[in-house]
Design a protein around this motif. Structure first.
Motif, PDB file in Angstrom:
ATOM      1  N   ARG A  32       0.862  -1.351   0.156  1.00  0.00           N
ATOM      2  CA  ARG A  32      -0.084  -0.022  -0.064  1.00  0.00           C
ATOM      3  C   ARG A  32       0.770   1.430  -0.018  1.00  0.00           C
ATOM      4  N   GLN A  33       1.964   1.224   0.959  1.00  0.00           N
ATOM      5  CA  GLN A  33       2.700   2.657   0.946  1.00  0.00           C
ATOM      6  C   GLN A  33       3.624   2.663  -0.588  1.00  0.00           C
ATOM      7  N   VAL A  34       4.079   1.418  -1.093  1.00  0.00           N
ATOM      8  CA  VAL A  34       4.653   1.581  -2.444  1.00  0.00           C
ATOM      9  C   VAL A  34       3.649   2.130  -3.447  1.00  0.00           C
ATOM     10  N   ASN A  35       2.349   1.872  -3.333  1.00  0.00           N
ATOM     11  CA  ASN A  35       1.241   2.550  -4.178  1.00  0.00           C
ATOM     12  C   ASN A  35       1.239   4.077  -4.230  1.00  0.00           C
ATOM     13  N   ARG A  36       1.316   4.401  -2.875  1.00  0.00           N
ATOM     14  CA  ARG A  36       1.435   5.872  -2.455  1.00  0.00           C
ATOM     15  C   ARG A  36       2.424   6.455  -3.094  1.00  0.00           C
ATOM     16  N   LEU A  37       3.835   5.834  -2.840  1.00  0.00           N
ATOM     17  CA  LEU A  37       5.051   6.243  -3.502  1.00  0.00           C
ATOM     18  C   LEU A  37       5.029   6.490  -4.982  1.00  0.00           C
ATOM     19  N   ILE A  38       4.351   5.309  -5.348  1.00  0.00           N
ATOM     20  CA  ILE A  38       4.297   5.524  -6.897  1.00  0.00           C
ATOM     21  C   ILE A  38       3.309   6.640  -7.579  1.00  0.00           C
ATOM     22  N   LYS A  39       2.200   6.963  -6.797  1.00  0.00           N
ATOM     23  CA  LYS A  39       1.259   7.749  -7.336  1.00  0.00           C
ATOM     24  C   LYS A  39       1.815   9.094  -6.985  1.00  0.00           C
ATOM     25  N   SER A  40       2.498   9.645  -6.009  1.00  0.00           N
ATOM     26  CA  SER A  40       3.027  10.625  -5.500  1.00  0.00           C
ATOM     27  C   SER A  40       4.372  11.232  -6.465  1.00  0.00           C
ATOM     28  N   TYR A  41       5.148  10.244  -6.849  1.00  0.00           N
ATOM     29  CA  TYR A  41       6.507  10.136  -7.628  1.00  0.00           C
ATOM     30  C   TYR A  41       6.431  10.904  -8.809  1.00  0.00           C
ATOM     31  N   PRO A  42       5.504  10.669  -9.814  1.00  0.00           N
ATOM     32  CA  PRO A  42       5.367  11.767 -10.992  1.00  0.00           C
ATOM     33  C   PRO A  42       5.004  13.053 -10.685  1.00  0.00           C
ATOM     34  N   THR A  43       4.292  13.589  -9.828  1.00  0.00           N
ATOM     35  CA  THR A  43       3.916  14.884  -9.518  1.00  0.00           C
ATOM     36  C   THR A  43       4.890  15.637  -8.506  1.00  0.00           C
ATOM     37  N   LYS A  44       5.474  15.105  -7.601  1.00  0.00           N
ATOM     38  CA  LYS A  44       6.283  15.638  -6.536  1.00  0.00           C
ATOM     39  C   LYS A  44       7.714  15.294  -6.798  1.00  0.00           C
ATOM     40  N   GLY A  45       8.088  14.290  -7.625  1.00  0.00           N
ATOM     41  CA  GLY A  45       9.715  13.931  -7.846  1.00  0.00           C
ATOM     42  C   GLY A  45      10.049  13.521  -6.464  1.00  0.00           C
ATOM     43  N   LYS A  46      11.491  14.342  -6.402  1.00  0.00           N
ATOM     44  CA  LYS A  46      12.428  13.574  -5.342  1.00  0.00           C
ATOM     45  C   LYS A  46      11.711  13.966  -3.916  1.00  0.00           C
ATOM     46  N   ALA A  47      10.845  15.120  -3.966  1.00  0.00           N
ATOM     47  CA  ALA A  47      10.040  15.577  -2.594  1.00  0.00           C
ATOM     48  C   ALA A  47       9.139  14.402  -2.109  1.00  0.00           C
TER      49      ALA A  47
END
Length: 79
Positions: A32-47
């Protein structure tokens, strides 16, 4: 685990569509946390990999004025 290792694993997961369960085991987090990171990575990038409370003071933190009074009392009255 550093944010750079997390970023590399999630980037590989997004780019090559690898196994989420294997990525979760490498990172030590849930799928579930991996899914959260996948979702936020394209918009926020490194942040997306930096904790959101970074740079904030805790709620129960004393002000510097109170800290100075405590130190003065410790050195003078309550030696």
């Amino acid at each position: 685990m550093t944010k750079y290792i997390k970023r590399n694993i999630i980037k590989e997961l997004v780019d090559h569509n690898t196994n989420k369960t294997r990525a979760a085991l490498k990172l030590g987090i849930s799928v579930r946390q991996v899914n959260r990171l996948i979702k936020s990575y394209p918009t926020k990038g490194k942040a997306a990999f930096v904790h959101r409370n970074t740079g904030r003071k805790t709620v129960n933190c004393f002000t510097t004025e109170i800290n100075n009074k405590i130190i003065i009392l410790h050195h003078t009255k309550y030696q």
